[in-house]
Motif scaffolding. Structure first.
Motif, PDB file in Angstrom:
ATOM      1  N   ARG A 204       0.809  -1.229   0.000  1.00  0.00           N
ATOM      2  CA  ARG A 204       0.000   0.000   0.000  1.00  0.00           C
ATOM      3  C   ARG A 204       0.840   1.276   0.000  1.00  0.00           C
ATOM      4  N   ALA A 205       2.159   1.140   0.192  1.00  0.00           N
ATOM      5  CA  ALA A 205       3.019   2.321   0.227  1.00  0.00           C
ATOM      6  C   ALA A 205       4.462   1.877  -0.019  1.00  0.00           C
ATOM      7  N   VAL A 206       5.308   2.838  -0.399  1.00  0.00           N
ATOM      8  CA  VAL A 206       6.688   2.482  -0.732  1.00  0.00           C
ATOM      9  C   VAL A 206       7.660   3.556  -0.246  1.00  0.00           C
ATOM     10  N   ILE A 207       8.817   3.089   0.215  1.00  0.00           N
ATOM     11  CA  ILE A 207       9.914   3.974   0.617  1.00  0.00           C
ATOM     12  C   ILE A 207      10.980   3.906  -0.474  1.00  0.00           C
ATOM     13  N   ILE A 208      11.417   5.049  -0.959  1.00  0.00           N
ATOM     14  CA  ILE A 208      12.462   5.085  -1.979  1.00  0.00           C
ATOM     15  C   ILE A 208      13.812   5.233  -1.273  1.00  0.00           C
ATOM     16  N   ASP A 209      14.682   4.256  -1.460  1.00  0.00           N
ATOM     17  CA  ASP A 209      15.975   4.259  -0.787  1.00  0.00           C
ATOM     18  C   ASP A 209      16.865   5.397  -1.289  1.00  0.00           C
ATOM     19  N   THR A 210      17.815   5.785  -0.461  1.00  0.00           N
ATOM     20  CA  THR A 210      18.789   6.803  -0.827  1.00  0.00           C
ATOM     21  C   THR A 210      19.691   6.259  -1.939  1.00  0.00           C
ATOM     22  N   ASP A 211      19.590   6.839  -3.125  1.00  0.00           N
ATOM     23  CA  ASP A 211      20.354   6.309  -4.250  1.00  0.00           C
ATOM     24  C   ASP A 211      20.428   7.363  -5.348  1.00  0.00           C
ATOM     25  N   LEU A 212      21.619   7.572  -5.885  1.00  0.00           N
ATOM     26  CA  LEU A 212      21.819   8.608  -6.892  1.00  0.00           C
ATOM     27  C   LEU A 212      21.070   8.292  -8.179  1.00  0.00           C
ATOM     28  N   PHE A 213      20.989   7.020  -8.557  1.00  0.00           N
ATOM     29  CA  PHE A 213      20.252   6.641  -9.761  1.00  0.00           C
ATOM     30  C   PHE A 213      18.773   6.985  -9.607  1.00  0.00           C
ATOM     31  N   PHE A 214      18.199   6.672  -8.439  1.00  0.00           N
ATOM     32  CA  PHE A 214      16.794   7.007  -8.202  1.00  0.00           C
ATOM     33  C   PHE A 214      16.577   8.515  -8.264  1.00  0.00           C
ATOM     34  N   PHE A 215      17.541   9.271  -7.756  1.00  0.00           N
ATOM     35  CA  PHE A 215      17.406  10.728  -7.805  1.00  0.00           C
ATOM     36  C   PHE A 215      17.326  11.204  -9.252  1.00  0.00           C
ATOM     37  N   GLY A 216      18.150  10.607 -10.105  1.00  0.00           N
ATOM     38  CA  GLY A 216      18.115  10.970 -11.510  1.00  0.00           C
ATOM     39  C   GLY A 216      16.810  10.591 -12.187  1.00  0.00           C
ATOM     40  N   GLN A 217      16.106   9.605 -11.617  1.00  0.00           N
ATOM     41  CA  GLN A 217      14.837   9.135 -12.176  1.00  0.00           C
ATOM     42  C   GLN A 217      13.633   9.637 -11.381  1.00  0.00           C
ATOM     43  N   ARG A 218      13.815  10.740 -10.656  1.00  0.00           N
ATOM     44  CA  ARG A 218      12.767  11.205  -9.748  1.00  0.00           C
ATOM     45  C   ARG A 218      11.469  11.543 -10.479  1.00  0.00           C
ATOM     46  N   GLN A 219      11.553  12.094 -11.688  1.00  0.00           N
ATOM     47  CA  GLN A 219      10.331  12.406 -12.442  1.00  0.00           C
ATOM     48  C   GLN A 219       9.571  11.117 -12.758  1.00  0.00           C
ATOM     49  N   GLN A 220      10.294  10.105 -13.216  1.00  0.00           N
ATOM     50  CA  GLN A 220       9.679   8.820 -13.537  1.00  0.00           C
ATOM     51  C   GLN A 220       9.051   8.189 -12.301  1.00  0.00           C
ATOM     52  N   ILE A 221       9.786   8.186 -11.197  1.00  0.00           N
ATOM     53  CA  ILE A 221       9.306   7.526  -9.984  1.00  0.00           C
ATOM     54  C   ILE A 221       8.071   8.226  -9.426  1.00  0.00           C
ATOM     55  N   ALA A 222       8.105   9.565  -9.376  1.00  0.00           N
ATOM     56  CA  ALA A 222       6.945  10.310  -8.866  1.00  0.00           C
ATOM     57  C   ALA A 222       5.719  10.068  -9.745  1.00  0.00           C
ATOM     58  N   ALA A 223       5.926  10.008 -11.071  1.00  0.00           N
ATOM     59  CA  ALA A 223       4.807   9.776 -11.992  1.00  0.00           C
ATOM     60  C   ALA A 223       4.236   8.367 -11.825  1.00  0.00           C
ATOM     61  N   LEU A 224       5.113   7.381 -11.635  1.00  0.00           N
ATOM     62  CA  LEU A 224       4.651   5.998 -11.453  1.00  0.00           C
ATOM     63  C   LEU A 224       3.884   5.841 -10.145  1.00  0.00           C
ATOM     64  N   ALA A 225       4.366   6.484  -9.074  1.00  0.00           N
ATOM     65  CA  ALA A 225       3.669   6.410  -7.797  1.00  0.00           C
ATOM     66  C   ALA A 225       2.260   6.974  -7.924  1.00  0.00           C
ATOM     67  N   ALA A 226       2.130   8.075  -8.674  1.00  0.00           N
ATOM     68  CA  ALA A 226       0.811   8.671  -8.888  1.00  0.00           C
ATOM     69  C   ALA A 226      -0.062   7.776  -9.767  1.00  0.00           C
ATOM     70  N   ARG A 227       0.507   7.227 -10.844  1.00  0.00           N
ATOM     71  CA  ARG A 227      -0.254   6.401 -11.780  1.00  0.00           C
ATOM     72  C   ARG A 227      -0.804   5.144 -11.114  1.00  0.00           C
ATOM     73  N   GLU A 238      13.457  17.342  -3.741  1.00  0.00           N
ATOM     74  CA  GLU A 238      13.330  17.436  -5.188  1.00  0.00           C
ATOM     75  C   GLU A 238      12.339  16.414  -5.746  1.00  0.00           C
ATOM     76  N   PHE A 239      12.216  15.263  -5.083  1.00  0.00           N
ATOM     77  CA  PHE A 239      11.216  14.275  -5.502  1.00  0.00           C
ATOM     78  C   PHE A 239       9.805  14.846  -5.335  1.00  0.00           C
ATOM     79  N   VAL A 240       9.600  15.550  -4.231  1.00  0.00           N
ATOM     80  CA  VAL A 240       8.289  16.137  -3.953  1.00  0.00           C
ATOM     81  C   VAL A 240       8.016  17.287  -4.914  1.00  0.00           C
ATOM     82  N   ALA A 241       9.044  18.056  -5.203  1.00  0.00           N
ATOM     83  CA  ALA A 241       8.894  19.138  -6.177  1.00  0.00           C
ATOM     84  C   ALA A 241       8.546  18.586  -7.557  1.00  0.00           C
TER      85      ALA A 241
END
Length: 312
Positions: A204-227, A238-241
């Motif tokens: 029902r929820a997810v924690i995104i680990d501290t990772d530079l690759f994930f930071f670079g994909q923040r737009q993708q991850i935020a969009a997928l969480a919403a979708r 920056e993920f929230v922004a």
């Protein structure tokens, strides 16, 4: 400029920045570093020069660190754990200030936080230590969640930390009465697949680990969480922004400023070994009210009251 020519013209100290990412990565955060330098009496372009070196492939780290040492800079600013380790391997004499997310003692960078020893010191965010707190915040935001995922990158250069992270997080999950599922993703397609599979795993929820690759994909991850309607918590604002729900972590701008102050002190003659490794001075809780509404979540007033920033 050729090294020989620079050596003849050199009238001010030179800081060599070594950082992952494409040219200009982390640009806004460097404003914090420059502010710290200014506090220590150094202004870029006036009495100090910063040379920027960006690493886009980890297999180039050692070579680039060696090149930087050979260019006779006065100080190396090493961004991230792998870069700092490469820089340390390149020289035991060139002064270095690092900015990392991990444990510099466990990583072998310094002898201890209080007495670093050697030729380097800096700032650590201890990002992994905050995941249990993120779990607590996410449970407060989504109290009905009985299963929460932790998205990790198995290709993280500090992959050896994974067992420690998993153990601490499983303990925190048990304390909250929820199941924790570790989900791996090391590419854009794997991130897509990971989010698509979460509902089927009753997550029902997810924690995104501290990772530079994930930071670079923040737009993708935020969009997928919403979708997929999966509330997610992140480690940087920056993920929230970018449309994400909530973040909790150190203030990167403040930490970069701390690194700048340290760089200035070292340029002024202080030995890195005499400067204890600094830990975060400020933590930020950022909430995206628009994202919460889209997910049908009622943000508890206690969270709103303690948030450092609420994005409407």
């Amino acid at each position: 400029m050729p090294l020989a020519a620079r050596a003849q013209q050199k009238t001010v100290p030179v800081i060599g920045l070594l950082s992952p990412g494409p040219p200009g990565a982390g640009g806004p955060l460097m404003d914090g570093f420059r502010l710290g330098l200014r506090e220590a009496g150094y202004i870029e372009g006036q009495n100090v020069t910063i040379e920027y070196h960006w690493v886009e492939a980890n297999d180039r780290l050692s070579a680039m660190a060696a090149d930087l040492v050979g260019s006779k800079v006065d100080l190396i600013l090493a961004i991230t754990d792998p870069v700092a380790l490469a820089a340390k391997g390149a020289s035991s004499t060139v002064p270095m200030v690092f900015f990392i997310g991990g444990d510099p003692v466990a990583n072998g960078l310094v002898a201890s936080l209080a007495r670093p020893g050697g030729n380097l010191t800096g700032v650590t965010l201890f990002g992994d230590e905050l995941n249990p707190k993120r779990l607590e915040l996410l449970s407060e935001l989504v109290p009905e969640a009985r299963a929460i995922a932790l998205l990790v990158n198995p290709n993280n250069p500090l992959g050896g930390r994974a067992p420690i992270i998993s153990s601490k997080m499983q303990e925190a999950a048990r304390a909250k009465g929820v199941q924790l599922r570790i989900v791996n993703a090391a590419s854009e397609s794997e991130i897509d697949a990971a989010f698509a599979a979460l509902p089927g795993q009753q997550v029902r929820a997810v924690i995104i680990d501290t990772d530079l690759f994930f930071f670079g994909q923040r737009q993708q991850i935020a969009a997928l969480a919403a979708r997929h309607s999966v509330p997610a918590i992140y480690y940087r604002r920056e993920f929230v922004a970018a449309g994400g729900l909530i973040s909790y972590g150190p203030s990167f701008a403040t930490a970069y400023q701390q690194a700048g102050v340290y760089a200035g002190k070292v340029l002024g003659g202080v030995k890195p070994s005499d400067l204890p490794v600094l830990q975060p001075a400020k933590f930020e809780l950022v909430i995206n009210a628009k994202a919460a509404k889209a997910l049908g979540l009622n943000v508890p007033p206690t969270l709103l009251a303690t948030a450092d920033e609420v994005i409407e």
